[in-house]
Design a protein around this motif. Structure first.
Motif, PDB file in Angstrom:
ATOM      1  N   GLY A 145     -82.239  28.399  -9.565  1.00  0.00           N
ATOM      2  CA  GLY A 145     -81.034  28.066 -10.304  1.00  0.00           C
ATOM      3  C   GLY A 145     -81.320  27.787 -11.764  1.00  0.00           C
ATOM      4  N   ALA A 146     -82.415  27.078 -12.034  1.00  0.00           N
ATOM      5  CA  ALA A 146     -82.765  26.763 -13.422  1.00  0.00           C
ATOM      6  C   ALA A 146     -83.049  28.037 -14.207  1.00  0.00           C
ATOM      7  CB  ALA A 146     -83.971  25.844 -13.452  1.00  0.00           C
ATOM      8  N   VAL A 147     -83.737  28.995 -13.574  1.00  0.00           N
ATOM      9  CA  VAL A 147     -84.045  30.256 -14.257  1.00  0.00           C
ATOM     10  C   VAL A 147     -82.761  31.037 -14.536  1.00  0.00           C
ATOM     11  CG1 VAL A 147     -85.291  32.431 -14.086  1.00  0.00           C
ATOM     12  CG2 VAL A 147     -86.319  30.362 -13.210  1.00  0.00           C
ATOM     13  N   ALA A 148     -81.863  31.053 -13.542  1.00  0.00           N
ATOM     14  CA  ALA A 148     -80.605  31.790 -13.724  1.00  0.00           C
ATOM     15  C   ALA A 148     -79.774  31.176 -14.843  1.00  0.00           C
ATOM     16  CB  ALA A 148     -79.815  31.795 -12.415  1.00  0.00           C
ATOM     17  N   LEU A 149     -79.772  29.837 -14.920  1.00  0.00           N
ATOM     18  CA  LEU A 149     -79.020  29.160 -15.989  1.00  0.00           C
ATOM     19  C   LEU A 149     -79.617  29.491 -17.357  1.00  0.00           C
ATOM     20  CD1 LEU A 149     -78.480  25.679 -14.329  1.00  0.00           C
ATOM     21  CD2 LEU A 149     -76.672  27.203 -15.054  1.00  0.00           C
ATOM     22  N   ALA A 150     -80.944  29.500 -17.433  1.00  0.00           N
ATOM     23  CA  ALA A 150     -81.595  29.831 -18.699  1.00  0.00           C
ATOM     24  C   ALA A 150     -81.289  31.270 -19.091  1.00  0.00           C
ATOM     25  CB  ALA A 150     -83.097  29.623 -18.594  1.00  0.00           C
ATOM     26  N   HIS A 151     -81.249  32.151 -18.097  1.00  0.00           N
ATOM     27  CA  HIS A 151     -80.946  33.562 -18.367  1.00  0.00           C
ATOM     28  C   HIS A 151     -79.505  33.736 -18.842  1.00  0.00           C
ATOM     29  CE1 HIS A 151     -79.893  37.706 -16.651  1.00  0.00           C
ATOM     30  NE2 HIS A 151     -80.408  37.867 -17.848  1.00  0.00           N
ATOM     31  N   ALA A 152     -78.606  32.885 -18.337  1.00  0.00           N
ATOM     32  CA  ALA A 152     -77.203  32.983 -18.736  1.00  0.00           C
ATOM     33  C   ALA A 152     -76.969  32.438 -20.138  1.00  0.00           C
ATOM     34  CB  ALA A 152     -76.323  32.242 -17.741  1.00  0.00           C
ATOM     35  N   GLY A 153     -77.995  31.866 -20.746  1.00  0.00           N
ATOM     36  CA  GLY A 153     -77.854  31.345 -22.107  1.00  0.00           C
ATOM     37  C   GLY A 153     -77.151  30.011 -22.167  1.00  0.00           C
ATOM     38  N   ILE A 154     -77.247  29.255 -21.089  1.00  0.00           N
ATOM     39  CA  ILE A 154     -76.625  27.934 -21.078  1.00  0.00           C
ATOM     40  C   ILE A 154     -77.620  26.922 -21.650  1.00  0.00           C
ATOM     41  CG2 ILE A 154     -75.880  26.099 -19.510  1.00  0.00           C
ATOM     42  CD1 ILE A 154     -74.646  28.551 -17.904  1.00  0.00           C
ATOM     43  N   PRO A 155     -77.203  26.140 -22.655  1.00  0.00           N
ATOM     44  CA  PRO A 155     -78.148  25.219 -23.281  1.00  0.00           C
ATOM     45  C   PRO A 155     -78.653  24.149 -22.311  1.00  0.00           C
ATOM     46  CG  PRO A 155     -75.932  24.873 -24.116  1.00  0.00           C
ATOM     47  CD  PRO A 155     -75.888  26.106 -23.302  1.00  0.00           C
ATOM     48  N   MET A 156     -79.958  24.046 -22.257  1.00  0.00           N
ATOM     49  CA  MET A 156     -80.579  23.097 -21.320  1.00  0.00           C
ATOM     50  C   MET A 156     -81.668  22.303 -22.029  1.00  0.00           C
ATOM     51  SD  MET A 156     -81.109  25.834 -18.341  1.00  0.00           S
ATOM     52  CE  MET A 156     -81.979  24.949 -17.094  1.00  0.00           C
ATOM     53  N   LYS A 157     -81.844  21.068 -21.594  1.00  0.00           N
ATOM     54  CA  LYS A 157     -82.915  20.238 -22.157  1.00  0.00           C
ATOM     55  C   LYS A 157     -84.279  20.778 -21.784  1.00  0.00           C
ATOM     56  CE  LYS A 157     -80.878  15.727 -22.740  1.00  0.00           C
ATOM     57  NZ  LYS A 157     -80.588  14.474 -22.079  1.00  0.00           N
ATOM     58  N   SER A 158     -84.396  21.241 -20.570  1.00  0.00           N
ATOM     59  CA  SER A 158     -85.673  21.770 -20.108  1.00  0.00           C
ATOM     60  C   SER A 158     -85.416  22.570 -18.846  1.00  0.00           C
ATOM     61  CB  SER A 158     -86.637  20.635 -19.808  1.00  0.00           C
ATOM     62  OG  SER A 158     -86.150  19.886 -18.728  1.00  0.00           O
ATOM     63  N   LEU A 159     -86.454  23.215 -18.369  1.00  0.00           N
ATOM     64  CA  LEU A 159     -86.343  23.890 -17.079  1.00  0.00           C
ATOM     65  C   LEU A 159     -86.552  22.854 -15.976  1.00  0.00           C
ATOM     66  CD1 LEU A 159     -88.434  27.080 -17.825  1.00  0.00           C
ATOM     67  CD2 LEU A 159     -85.975  26.982 -17.535  1.00  0.00           C
ATOM     68  N   VAL A 160     -86.094  23.192 -14.798  1.00  0.00           N
ATOM     69  CA  VAL A 160     -86.304  22.314 -13.650  1.00  0.00           C
ATOM     70  C   VAL A 160     -86.964  23.131 -12.551  1.00  0.00           C
ATOM     71  CG1 VAL A 160     -85.200  20.815 -11.968  1.00  0.00           C
ATOM     72  CG2 VAL A 160     -84.229  21.020 -14.221  1.00  0.00           C
ATOM     73  N   ALA A 161     -87.989  22.573 -11.968  1.00  0.00           N
ATOM     74  CA  ALA A 161     -88.596  23.206 -10.805  1.00  0.00           C
ATOM     75  C   ALA A 161     -88.712  22.159  -9.717  1.00  0.00           C
ATOM     76  CB  ALA A 161     -89.967  23.764 -11.151  1.00  0.00           C
ATOM     77  N   ALA A 162     -88.731  22.619  -8.492  1.00  0.00           N
ATOM     78  CA  ALA A 162     -88.791  21.670  -7.382  1.00  0.00           C
ATOM     79  C   ALA A 162     -89.743  22.171  -6.322  1.00  0.00           C
ATOM     80  CB  ALA A 162     -87.405  21.478  -6.782  1.00  0.00           C
ATOM     81  N   THR A 163     -90.337  21.239  -5.647  1.00  0.00           N
ATOM     82  CA  THR A 163     -91.173  21.575  -4.513  1.00  0.00           C
ATOM     83  C   THR A 163     -91.134  20.381  -3.553  1.00  0.00           C
ATOM     84  OG1 THR A 163     -93.316  22.421  -3.823  1.00  0.00           O
ATOM     85  CG2 THR A 163     -93.342  20.703  -5.493  1.00  0.00           C
ATOM     86  N   ALA A 164     -91.734  20.568  -2.387  1.00  0.00           N
ATOM     87  CA  ALA A 164     -91.710  19.488  -1.393  1.00  0.00           C
ATOM     88  C   ALA A 164     -93.127  18.992  -1.155  1.00  0.00           C
ATOM     89  CB  ALA A 164     -91.105  19.981  -0.099  1.00  0.00           C
ATOM     90  N   VAL A 165     -93.215  17.749  -0.816  1.00  0.00           N
ATOM     91  CA  VAL A 165     -94.498  17.212  -0.389  1.00  0.00           C
ATOM     92  C   VAL A 165     -94.231  16.538   0.955  1.00  0.00           C
ATOM     93  CG1 VAL A 165     -94.170  15.093  -1.728  1.00  0.00           C
ATOM     94  CG2 VAL A 165     -96.454  15.754  -1.048  1.00  0.00           C
ATOM     95  N   GLY A 166     -95.180  16.664   1.874  1.00  0.00           N
ATOM     96  CA  GLY A 166     -94.914  16.132   3.197  1.00  0.00           C
ATOM     97  C   GLY A 166     -96.170  15.613   3.862  1.00  0.00           C
ATOM     98  N   LYS A 167     -95.984  15.134   5.073  1.00  0.00           N
ATOM     99  CA  LYS A 167     -97.129  14.637   5.838  1.00  0.00           C
ATOM    100  C   LYS A 167     -97.258  15.504   7.075  1.00  0.00           C
ATOM    101  CE  LYS A 167     -97.219  10.341   7.568  1.00  0.00           C
ATOM    102  NZ  LYS A 167     -97.283   8.869   7.520  1.00  0.00           N
ATOM    103  N   ILE A 168     -98.417  16.143   7.216  1.00  0.00           N
ATOM    104  CA  ILE A 168     -98.661  16.928   8.431  1.00  0.00           C
ATOM    105  C   ILE A 168     -99.974  16.461   9.042  1.00  0.00           C
ATOM    106  CG2 ILE A 168     -97.312  18.988   7.895  1.00  0.00           C
ATOM    107  CD1 ILE A 168     -99.859  20.243   6.765  1.00  0.00           C
ATOM    108  N   ASP A 169     -99.952  16.207  10.303  1.00  0.00           N
ATOM    109  CA  ASP A 169    -101.124  15.678  11.011  1.00  0.00           C
ATOM    110  C   ASP A 169    -101.701  14.470  10.274  1.00  0.00           C
ATOM    111  OD1 ASP A 169    -100.719  17.636  12.783  1.00  0.00           O
ATOM    112  OD2 ASP A 169    -102.470  18.859  12.259  1.00  0.00           O
ATOM    113  N   GLY A 170    -100.822  13.626   9.732  1.00  0.00           N
ATOM    114  CA  GLY A 170    -101.274  12.395   9.081  1.00  0.00           C
ATOM    115  C   GLY A 170    -101.827  12.571   7.693  1.00  0.00           C
ATOM    116  N   LYS A 171    -101.770  13.792   7.153  1.00  0.00           N
ATOM    117  CA  LYS A 171    -102.293  14.004   5.801  1.00  0.00           C
ATOM    118  C   LYS A 171    -101.185  14.502   4.887  1.00  0.00           C
ATOM    119  CE  LYS A 171    -107.147  14.860   6.722  1.00  0.00           C
ATOM    120  NZ  LYS A 171    -108.208  15.850   6.813  1.00  0.00           N
TER     121      LYS A 171
END
Lengths: 240, 269
Positions: A145-171
């Motif tokens: 979504g952030a990339v599409a907004l930047a491509h549309a020429g909508i003024p933005m303070k910065s780009l936004v990226a997201a990812t997940a962090v989780g616990k698997i097998d206790g780590k």
């Protein structure tokens, strides 16, 4: 939880490596394409591992319905939808409790970086379609979504990226994939801005101790940079 | 009468610059690090840090936070007279007072005309915005009918985006026949070129009359309409590349060889 696991996924971490060969703080391979929908004002297609998302921006345009119009700023409308064929079982099309919630949190995650006050009375419509779901759809959708907004020429303070962090097998592990999400203990999607690494979205499904939470935040802050680089590269390549 | 008057003036600034260059080559070299240069168009993206200094002014397409200036658009970085700005590569037209636009009269009320110019809300051309004196109760369709094209100036834009037009300007006029093409509005400065070099070149070579509205509507009239359209579309497509004027000039020369040079006609409307 562990007892229901199929044999294939009995152990999610073997020799400090995950089942798809990644280390614990490694992102899935990222591929971003810009300008895939000519009829939209801005668009992006993203693949993070097996999760595939198509984002399109229409606007700024007239706000509809009119009673929701804001005299002083634009309104960002986000529509997140899993397409019927995106998972192994058919997803019933149309809004659901889950998709409404994700639309809302995605809107909040992106709204805070857009200069909405530059377009009073107007609306910016962002459509996020999940073509293939393999965990982390909301995070991937925000990145696209952030990339599409930047491509549309909508003024933005910065780009936004997201990812997940989780616990698997206790780590703690970064950017969970499908089986890790299904059979892991915790999943915490985080969205960050590219300039100051401010958090614009943070949700948690499952449990973390206080220490684990702090450590998880640290992992994301340190390892999210490749996503921003991929976003920048995609946009730069588009204009070359 | 062509309506965008382009007066190629010799830049006094450049002359002064040339003189100073000889005296202070060292200073030039120092500023070159910040200078974006004429040839290489640097593309910046939202959130890119442009400069860390309080000696510069954050111009269009940028914002300041502390002592840093960031870009808020994806576009080309410009640095002129200590003003840093970003020329956008995409985006919708946002009306500004004193801009010239091309619009279509969409409907008429008893005291004003509503003009559609590609913006979500329509602009208003009031009775007082017309050079002629109009008496109360006169049929306004005498002046502008529904579907008429006008080249008008924006007289005011309120915060709530109520846009008023005026025809009380030398350049403003009604457009008869011809055709209108649409380009994305951030590309308009490129179509006009530096001090109008690009548009005057296209006008001269094709022999067309061209009016460019800041909203991205371009009105063309003449025998070589199709060729002028092609050239303008090319400018739009390659707007971020450098050396564009020469490229378009070569293209027009090549195409005109096939057709023959345009017939020179007297000034016409």
């Amino acid at each position: 939880m562990g007892s229901d696991r199929p044999k294939k996924y009995e152990k999610l971490i073997i020799n400090n490596k995950r089942l798809d060969g990644r280390t614990l703080d490694e992102l899935r391979p990222v591929k971003i394409e810009v300008g895939v929908i000519p009829s939209a004002d801005g668009s992006a297609y993203i693949e993070i591992g097996n999760t595939k998302v198509l984002a399109a921006v229409h606007g700024p345009k007239e706000m509809f319905p009119k009673h929701q119009m804001n005299e002083n700023r634009a309104v960002l409308n986000v529509r997140y939808a899993m397409l019927p064929f995106s998972t192994t079982e058919r997803v019933r099309p149309g809004p659901s409790r889950r998709s409404n919630e994700i639309s809302k949190v995605t809107r909040h995650a992106l709204e805070s970086v857009i200069f909405l006050e530059e377009f009073p009375r107007l609306a910016i419509n962002l459509t996020l379609d999940i073509i293939q779901a393999d965990a982390g759809t909301r995070a991937t959708a925000i990145t696209a979504g952030a990339v599409a907004l930047a491509h549309a020429g909508i003024p933005m303070k910065s780009l936004v990226a997201a990812t997940a962090v989780g616990k698997i097998d206790g780590k703690l592990a970064l950017d969970l994939n499908g089986p890790e999400d299904n059979f892991g203990e915790t999943d915490m999607p985080i969205a960050m801005t590219s300039t100051d690494k401010n958090i614009t979205l943070l949700q948690m499904d499952g449990d973390f101790t206080k220490e684990e939470f702090k450590k998880a935040l640290g992992i994301v802050k340190n390892s999210i940079e490749p996503l921003f680089e991929a976003q920048r590269k995609a946009l730069q390549d588009y204009y070359k | 009468m062509t309506n965008i008057k382009i007066i190629p003036k010799k830049d006094k600034k450049e002359e002064i610059k040339k003189e100073t260059v000889d005296n202070s080559t060292d200073k030039e070299n120092k500023t070159k690090d910040i200078d974006t240069g004429k040839k290489a168009n640097k593309i910046v993206l939202p959130g890119d840090e442009l400069i860390k200094s309080i000696d510069y002014i954050a111009g269009h397409g940028t914002y300041r936070e502390g002592n840093k200036i960031y870009s808020k658009l994806s576009g080309i970085l410009k640095n002129r007279d200590h003003v840093i700005s970003v020329i956008p590569l995409a985006g919708k037209y946002v009306p500004k007072a004193r801009d010239f636009i091309i619009g279509e009269v969409s409907y008429i009320t008893f005291s004003n005309w509503k003009v559609d110019f590609g913006y979500p809300s329509e602009a208003t051309l009031p009775m007082l915005g017309v050079p002629e004196y109009i008496e109360n109760g006169v049929d306004l369709t005498k002046y502008y009918k529904r579907g008429d094209l006008i080249f008008a100036a924006i007289s005011s834009v309120t915060k709530g985006m109520i846009i008023q037009l005026t025809m009380k300007d030398k350049k403003a006029r009604k457009l008869y026949s011809g055709k209108v093409i649409f380009i994305s509005s951030p590309k308009v400065p490129r179509v006009i070129g530096k001090e109008g070099t690009m548009i005057s070149m296209i006008k001269n070579k094709t022999g067309c009359i061209i009016n460019v509205g800041q909203n991205g509507w371009i009105w063309i009239k003449g025998d070589n309409e199709a060729l002028a359209t092609k050239a303008i579309k090319m400018v739009e497509q390659y707007s971020h590349k450098s050396g564009l004027t020469n490229m378009i000039s070569d293209f027009l020369d090549k195409e005109l060889k096939k057709v023959g040079p345009p017939e020179k006609k007297g000034e016409q409307r």
